[in-house]
Scaffold this motif. Sequence first.
Motif, PDB file in Angstrom:
ATOM      1  N   ARG A 324       0.831  -1.213   0.000  1.00 21.39           N
ATOM      2  CA  ARG A 324       0.000   0.000   0.000  1.00 21.39           C
ATOM      3  C   ARG A 324       0.863   1.259   0.000  1.00 21.39           C
ATOM      4  O   ARG A 324       0.564   2.236  -0.697  1.00 21.39           O
ATOM      5  N   LEU A 325       1.949   1.245   0.774  1.00 22.19           N
ATOM      6  CA  LEU A 325       2.849   2.398   0.818  1.00 22.19           C
ATOM      7  C   LEU A 325       3.517   2.635  -0.535  1.00 22.19           C
ATOM      8  O   LEU A 325       3.655   3.778  -0.982  1.00 22.19           O
ATOM      9  N   GLN A 326       3.904   1.552  -1.200  1.00 18.85           N
ATOM     10  CA  GLN A 326       4.530   1.682  -2.510  1.00 18.85           C
ATOM     11  C   GLN A 326       3.560   2.236  -3.554  1.00 18.85           C
ATOM     12  O   GLN A 326       3.936   3.041  -4.410  1.00 18.85           O
ATOM     13  N   LYS A 327       2.286   1.820  -3.463  1.00 13.51           N
ATOM     14  CA  LYS A 327       1.264   2.342  -4.400  1.00 13.51           C
ATOM     15  C   LYS A 327       1.032   3.831  -4.172  1.00 13.51           C
ATOM     16  O   LYS A 327       0.857   4.607  -5.120  1.00 13.51           O
ATOM     17  N   LYS A 328       1.019   4.256  -2.888  1.00 12.63           N
ATOM     18  CA  LYS A 328       0.836   5.687  -2.578  1.00 12.63           C
ATOM     19  C   LYS A 328       1.981   6.523  -3.117  1.00 12.63           C
ATOM     20  O   LYS A 328       1.788   7.616  -3.658  1.00 12.63           O
ATOM     21  N   ARG A 329       3.210   5.986  -2.991  1.00 11.67           N
ATOM     22  CA  ARG A 329       4.378   6.710  -3.499  1.00 11.67           C
ATOM     23  C   ARG A 329       4.329   6.865  -5.020  1.00 11.67           C
ATOM     24  O   ARG A 329       4.682   7.899  -5.568  1.00 11.67           O
ATOM     25  N   LYS A 330       3.874   5.804  -5.695  1.00  8.51           N
ATOM     26  CA  LYS A 330       3.780   5.854  -7.152  1.00  8.51           C
ATOM     27  C   LYS A 330       2.702   6.829  -7.586  1.00  8.51           C
ATOM     28  O   LYS A 330       2.822   7.519  -8.607  1.00  8.51           O
ATOM     29  N   ALA A 331       1.613   6.888  -6.795  1.00  9.99           N
ATOM     30  CA  ALA A 331       0.504   7.782  -7.130  1.00  9.99           C
ATOM     31  C   ALA A 331       0.886   9.252  -6.993  1.00  9.99           C
ATOM     32  O   ALA A 331       0.418  10.112  -7.742  1.00  9.99           O
ATOM     33  N   THR A 332       1.775   9.535  -6.016  1.00  7.14           N
ATOM     34  CA  THR A 332       2.212  10.908  -5.812  1.00  7.14           C
ATOM     35  C   THR A 332       3.412  11.241  -6.700  1.00  7.14           C
ATOM     36  O   THR A 332       3.732  12.397  -6.929  1.00  7.14           O
TER      37      THR A 332
END
Length: 332
Positions: A324-332
Amino acid sequence: MEAHGGGLRRVLVLAFCVAGIWSAYIYQGILQETLSTKRFGPDGERFEHLAVLNLAQNVVCLIWSYIMIKIWSGGNSGGAPWWSYWSAGITNTIGPAMGIEALKYISYPAQVLAKSSKMIPVMLMGSLVYGIRYTFPEYLCTFLVAGGVSTFALLKTSSKTISKLAHPNAPLGYGLCFLNLAFDGFTNATQDSLKARYPKTSAWDIMLGMNLWGTIYNMIYMFGWPSGSGFEAVHFCKQHPEAAWDIFLYCCCGAVGQNFIFLTISRFGSLANTTITTTRKFVSIVISSLLSGNPLSTKQWGCVSMVFSGLSYQIYLKWQKLQRLQKKRKAT
C-alpha cells in the motif's frame, strides 16, 4: 532478456541468502543445544558456563566487523561514536545471556518457541505505554502466538527431553526467555535511535559498537575477579577440547549468519529477512526434534503450528502494508 537475466540473478542472490542464514543459524542452534545438554569426558561433566558463548561470539564479531569497516569504508564511516553504544551494550549482554541460560531449564524447541513471541511485549508496551491502537488481524496474530507458546509450556514434556536438561525448571526457563525479549526490545529501540541521530551509521558500525561493549562487559563479569566463571570455563575447555571446538564453531556461525542478514536487508529489505529468519526457527525446531532426540507430542506440534501461523500472518500483514505504501508513493 536483460530484465530476465537481472531477475534470475536476484532470485539466485536471494536463494544464496536463504541458504546462508538457514545453514549458519540452524547449525549454531545444534551446537548451542549440544553444549547445554552434552556430557563430556568419562565423568559425564556438563558445560555449565554457557555465558561464555556470548563473550566468545562478541570477540569474533568484534574482530570481523572491524575488518569489514577497514575494507569497505577505509575505517572512517562517519557513523555513531563507539561510546554511544554503552547502554544498548548492557541490555545486549544481559538479554542473550538469559536466553542461553534458559537452555539449562527448558528444551531447545521450547526456547526457540518462547523467543519467537517477540511481538507480545512490543504490542503490550505499545498499547499500555504509548496508547497505540492495533487492528483486529494484529491482535489475532498475537493471540495465536501467545496461545501457542502458553499451551506448549503447559503441556507435559517427555521424560527423555527432561533427562537431558541440566536443571529442569519450566517457569524459570520461560521467564528467562521473556526477560531476554524485554531486554532485546530496549536494545533495538536504542539502535534505531542511534541510527536516526547518526544517519551514516552502517550495519558494520552497529556490529562493532555492540560487540565492543559486549566484550568489555562480559570480560568484567567473567574475568573481573579470581573466582570468575570465565576461568572455570577456560579450565573446562582445556580438559575437554571438543567443547572449545564447539564454541569456536558456534562463534563462526554467528559471524557468518550476521553477514548474510546484513546482505539480505541491504538487497531485499527487512521484511524478506524477517520471513527467512522466522522460517528458519521452524526448521530448527523440526531438526532438533529429529536429530537431537527431543520428541514432541501431537499436541505440542499443534502449538508450534499455532505460533508460526501467527508469525506468518504477521509477515503477510506487513507485506500488505508495504504494498500500500509503494502504491501511494507511485501515485504521488
